[in-house]
Design a protein around this motif. Structure first.
Motif, PDB file in Angstrom:
ATOM      1  N   ASN A  40     -43.589 -86.948  39.342  1.00  0.00           N
ATOM      2  CA  ASN A  40     -44.375 -86.749  38.237  1.00  0.00           C
ATOM      3  C   ASN A  40     -45.816 -87.667  38.312  1.00  0.00           C
ATOM      4  O   ASN A  40     -46.633 -87.828  37.318  1.00  0.00           O
ATOM      5  CB  ASN A  40     -43.827 -87.062  36.836  1.00  0.00           C
ATOM      6  N   GLY A  99     -47.031-101.964  34.371  1.00  0.00           N
ATOM      7  CA  GLY A  99     -47.091-100.251  34.219  1.00  0.00           C
ATOM      8  C   GLY A  99     -47.009 -99.976  32.898  1.00  0.00           C
ATOM      9  O   GLY A  99     -47.001-100.663  31.833  1.00  0.00           O
ATOM     10  N   GLY A 100     -46.927 -98.709  32.787  1.00  0.00           N
ATOM     11  CA  GLY A 100     -47.055 -98.002  31.435  1.00  0.00           C
ATOM     12  C   GLY A 100     -45.925 -97.991  30.689  1.00  0.00           C
ATOM     13  O   GLY A 100     -46.156 -98.388  29.470  1.00  0.00           O
ATOM     14  N   LEU A 101     -44.737 -97.894  30.995  1.00  0.00           N
ATOM     15  CA  LEU A 101     -43.492 -97.977  30.619  1.00  0.00           C
ATOM     16  C   LEU A 101     -43.387 -99.379  29.939  1.00  0.00           C
ATOM     17  O   LEU A 101     -42.771 -99.635  28.859  1.00  0.00           O
ATOM     18  CB  LEU A 101     -42.083 -97.801  31.317  1.00  0.00           C
ATOM     19  N   LEU A 126     -40.859 -87.409  26.918  1.00  0.00           N
ATOM     20  CA  LEU A 126     -40.135 -87.915  28.032  1.00  0.00           C
ATOM     21  C   LEU A 126     -38.922 -88.806  27.648  1.00  0.00           C
ATOM     22  O   LEU A 126     -39.028 -89.765  26.830  1.00  0.00           O
ATOM     23  CB  LEU A 126     -41.032 -88.874  28.936  1.00  0.00           C
ATOM     24  N   TYR A 169     -46.900 -91.540  18.136  1.00  0.00           N
ATOM     25  CA  TYR A 169     -46.846 -91.652  19.490  1.00  0.00           C
ATOM     26  C   TYR A 169     -47.368 -90.353  20.059  1.00  0.00           C
ATOM     27  O   TYR A 169     -46.785 -89.057  19.741  1.00  0.00           O
ATOM     28  CB  TYR A 169     -45.371 -91.810  20.388  1.00  0.00           C
ATOM     29  N   ASN A 171     -49.306 -88.238  23.615  1.00  0.00           N
ATOM     30  CA  ASN A 171     -49.581 -88.109  24.897  1.00  0.00           C
ATOM     31  C   ASN A 171     -50.504 -87.069  25.340  1.00  0.00           C
ATOM     32  O   ASN A 171     -50.212 -85.895  25.135  1.00  0.00           O
ATOM     33  CB  ASN A 171     -48.016 -88.156  25.623  1.00  0.00           C
ATOM     34  N   ASN A 175     -47.390 -84.992  29.394  1.00  0.00           N
ATOM     35  CA  ASN A 175     -46.276 -84.736  30.379  1.00  0.00           C
ATOM     36  C   ASN A 175     -45.161 -84.055  29.647  1.00  0.00           C
ATOM     37  O   ASN A 175     -44.744 -84.686  28.414  1.00  0.00           O
ATOM     38  CB  ASN A 175     -45.737 -86.040  30.840  1.00  0.00           C
ATOM     39  N   ASP A 203     -50.712 -92.480  24.632  1.00  0.00           N
ATOM     40  CA  ASP A 203     -50.378 -92.598  26.108  1.00  0.00           C
ATOM     41  C   ASP A 203     -51.457 -91.737  26.689  1.00  0.00           C
ATOM     42  O   ASP A 203     -51.126 -90.457  26.908  1.00  0.00           O
ATOM     43  CB  ASP A 203     -48.690 -92.191  25.951  1.00  0.00           C
ATOM     44  N   VAL A 205     -51.783 -91.986  30.261  1.00  0.00           N
ATOM     45  CA  VAL A 205     -51.554 -92.439  31.476  1.00  0.00           C
ATOM     46  C   VAL A 205     -52.181 -91.336  32.589  1.00  0.00           C
ATOM     47  O   VAL A 205     -52.192 -91.380  33.792  1.00  0.00           O
ATOM     48  CB  VAL A 205     -50.111 -92.662  31.956  1.00  0.00           C
ATOM     49  N   TYR A 206     -52.405 -90.149  31.898  1.00  0.00           N
ATOM     50  CA  TYR A 206     -52.928 -88.948  32.900  1.00  0.00           C
ATOM     51  C   TYR A 206     -54.441 -88.687  32.442  1.00  0.00           C
ATOM     52  O   TYR A 206     -54.768 -87.687  32.781  1.00  0.00           O
ATOM     53  CB  TYR A 206     -52.039 -87.821  32.735  1.00  0.00           C
ATOM     54  N   LYS A 235     -50.155 -92.831  37.705  1.00  0.00           N
ATOM     55  CA  LYS A 235     -50.602 -91.528  37.597  1.00  0.00           C
ATOM     56  C   LYS A 235     -52.178 -91.440  37.978  1.00  0.00           C
ATOM     57  O   LYS A 235     -52.461 -90.735  38.954  1.00  0.00           O
ATOM     58  CB  LYS A 235     -50.248 -90.862  36.088  1.00  0.00           C
ATOM     59  N   ARG A 243     -47.002-100.938  39.951  1.00  0.00           N
ATOM     60  CA  ARG A 243     -46.355-101.422  38.584  1.00  0.00           C
ATOM     61  C   ARG A 243     -47.418-102.052  37.634  1.00  0.00           C
ATOM     62  O   ARG A 243     -47.126-102.924  37.255  1.00  0.00           O
ATOM     63  CB  ARG A 243     -44.892-102.139  38.516  1.00  0.00           C
TER      64      ARG A 243
HETATM   65  C1  LIG Z   1     -46.096 -89.824  29.458  1.00  0.00           C
HETATM   66  C2  LIG Z   1     -45.667 -91.149  30.323  1.00  0.00           C
HETATM   67  N1  LIG Z   1     -45.887 -92.343  29.929  1.00  0.00           N
HETATM   68  C3  LIG Z   1     -45.583 -93.385  30.601  1.00  0.00           C
HETATM   69  C4  LIG Z   1     -45.004 -93.437  31.992  1.00  0.00           C
HETATM   70  C5  LIG Z   1     -44.804 -94.693  32.572  1.00  0.00           C
HETATM   71  O1  LIG Z   1     -45.546 -94.892  33.952  1.00  0.00           O
HETATM   72  P1  LIG Z   1     -45.387 -96.308  34.489  1.00  0.00           P
HETATM   73  O2  LIG Z   1     -44.429 -97.093  33.830  1.00  0.00           O
HETATM   74  O3  LIG Z   1     -45.102 -95.804  35.844  1.00  0.00           O
HETATM   75  O4  LIG Z   1     -46.794 -96.740  34.823  1.00  0.00           O
HETATM   76  C6  LIG Z   1     -44.854 -92.122  32.550  1.00  0.00           C
HETATM   77  C7  LIG Z   1     -44.184 -92.181  33.695  1.00  0.00           C
HETATM   78  O5  LIG Z   1     -43.555 -91.172  34.089  1.00  0.00           O
HETATM   79  C8  LIG Z   1     -44.980 -91.012  31.751  1.00  0.00           C
HETATM   80  O6  LIG Z   1     -44.931 -89.962  32.179  1.00  0.00           O
END
Ligand SMILES: Cc1ncc(COP(=O)(O)O)c(C=O)c1O
Length: 394
Positions: A40, A99-101, A126, A169, A171, A175, A203, A205-206, A235, A243
């Protein structure tokens, strides 16, 4: 048997996620030629020239970076956010994360510690974000993307919010569906969050894969104490192994998150931040072009296969393929793997989806994507006869 790699320990296999099970199966059988449709994240067609860090990375490894992030990276991120009409932020509105998570986890845990109990989430969501929210003590209250983008979206969110103990939240680009929320819809929901004393977590990230405009506009919002935007190099810069992610938020909230980050991980990898700064300077046009080409190829392929068009396919790096007639999407994915060597992710990895779907990465270079589409098309057509008829309106 597909999906239970021979780990010698069935309880290990049983506790893995479906994705981990499939990856373990692939690792256990390198002799097969698998078609990997799991990503993804978009994939660079050629490696970006950012790996000649040498002494800079070595030096960065010898010291703890500051807990808000490396100053050079913060300056570069503030510039990124200010350009192309994104958030008008200065360095003091930014925090670098692992990273995003990790960014989402920091925010969810902080909100929970402040008494927030409900996260009103755009769905499909997700699974790992849902798990993270639950593990942080937040209940997930779903609001579908369809509902959110329609006239009743703000009302649906307003009804789902518990006064001052909720957060939202969103996005976008989304995703897995690829929906891009209109900037004025996000602004409307932010105003609602402000009015209710809630936070809105966007969120993003894209956000460089918003194909609704010639130039990706991100979310052109003014900073607000209620707004938290999370982002990542995974992404937008095709570097999931780095990370490195970041948060844009109010400095008061960020100070609390930085304390949390410090006692959880001290700081984010210095060499990783140096590499991220290089990647930002290099830019991601090559990656965006790969995604544009992949999207065109997938749209063509789907139209030839089904005669239909993919709904909401206006951003992001994946397509969300409906599987009408499939009741058990995981069984379906196991069969795709067993009979056709195709390794894919389904709606099972998401919360709040209606109907079975297969997630297809569109950010793969064409020499990889096109043969994979050919194989997937053959598998869908020949084996399962599940192609939607015209009136199913894909
Ligand atoms: C919607 C969304 N948010 C956050 C993340 C987290 O990404 P990462 O921790 O790799 O930066 C992902 C990863 O799949 C995602 O799809």
């Amino acid at each position: 048997m597909i999906g239970t790699a021979d780990t010698g320990n069935t309880s290990v296999a049983a506790s893995l996620t479906p994705l981990q099970r499939r990856l373990a199966e692939v690792a256990a059988h390198p002799e097969h030629s698998w078609t990997m449709l799991l990503e993804n994240v978009p994939v660079w067609p050629t490696r970006p020239p950012v790996d000649d860090l040498g002494r800079a990375a070595e030096t960065a490894a010898l010291y703890y970076p500051g807990s808000f992030g490396d100053p050079e990276l913060l300056t570069a991120l503030a510039y990124r956010e200010r350009t192309a009409g994104r958030l008008a932020v200065a360095e003091d509105h930014l925090l670098v994360t692992h990273g995003g998570l990790h960014a989402a986890g920091l925010v969810f845990r902080e909100l929970s510690a402040r008494g927030v109990r409900r996260l009103v989430c755009q769905t499909p969501l997700l699974g790992s974000i849902a798990d993270l929210a639950l593990a942080s003590g937040l209940d997930v209250k779903p609001v579908s993307t369809e509902l959110l983008i329609g006239d009743d979206g703000p009302r649906a969110v307003a009804e789902a919010l518990l006064p001052s103990t909720s957060a939202v939240y969103l996005n976008s680009p989304h995703n897995p569906t690829g929906h891009v929320l209109a900037a004025d819809r996000i602004a409307e929901l932010l105003a609602l969050a402000e009015e209710r004393g809630c936070h809105l977590v966007l969120d993003a990230v894209y956000d460089d894969f918003d194909f609704t405009a010639a130039v990706p506009a991100g979310a052109p919002l003014e900073p607000s104490p209620s707004l938290v935007v999370l982002n990542s190099f995974s992404k937008n810069y095709g570097a999931p192994g780095l990370r490195i992610g970041w948060l844009c938020a109010d400095p008061v909230l960020l100070a609390r998150l930085a304390v949390r980050l410090e006692y959880e991980v001290i700081a984010v990898s210095g060499p990783g931040q140096r590499l991220a700064t290089r990647l930002l300077a290099h830019g991601n046009e090559g990656l965006r072009q790969t995604v544009r080409d992949g999207r065109a190829a997938v749209a063509r392929w789907w139209e030839e296969l089904t005669g239909g068009r993919l709904a909401g396919f206006s951003g992001g790096t994946q397509a969300w393929l409906p599987l009408p007639g499939v009741t058990d999407d995981e069984l379906f994915a196991d069969r795709l793997m067993r009979d056709h060597g195709i390794v894919a992710v389904t709606s099972h990895s998401y919360v709040g989806d209606r109907g079975a779907h297969l997630r297809l990465p569109v950010g793969l270079p064409l020499p990889v994507l096109e043969p994979a589409l050919h194989r997937l098309g053959r598998a869908l057509r020949a084996t399962y006869s599940l192609l939607p008829s015209d009136d199913q309106g894909v």
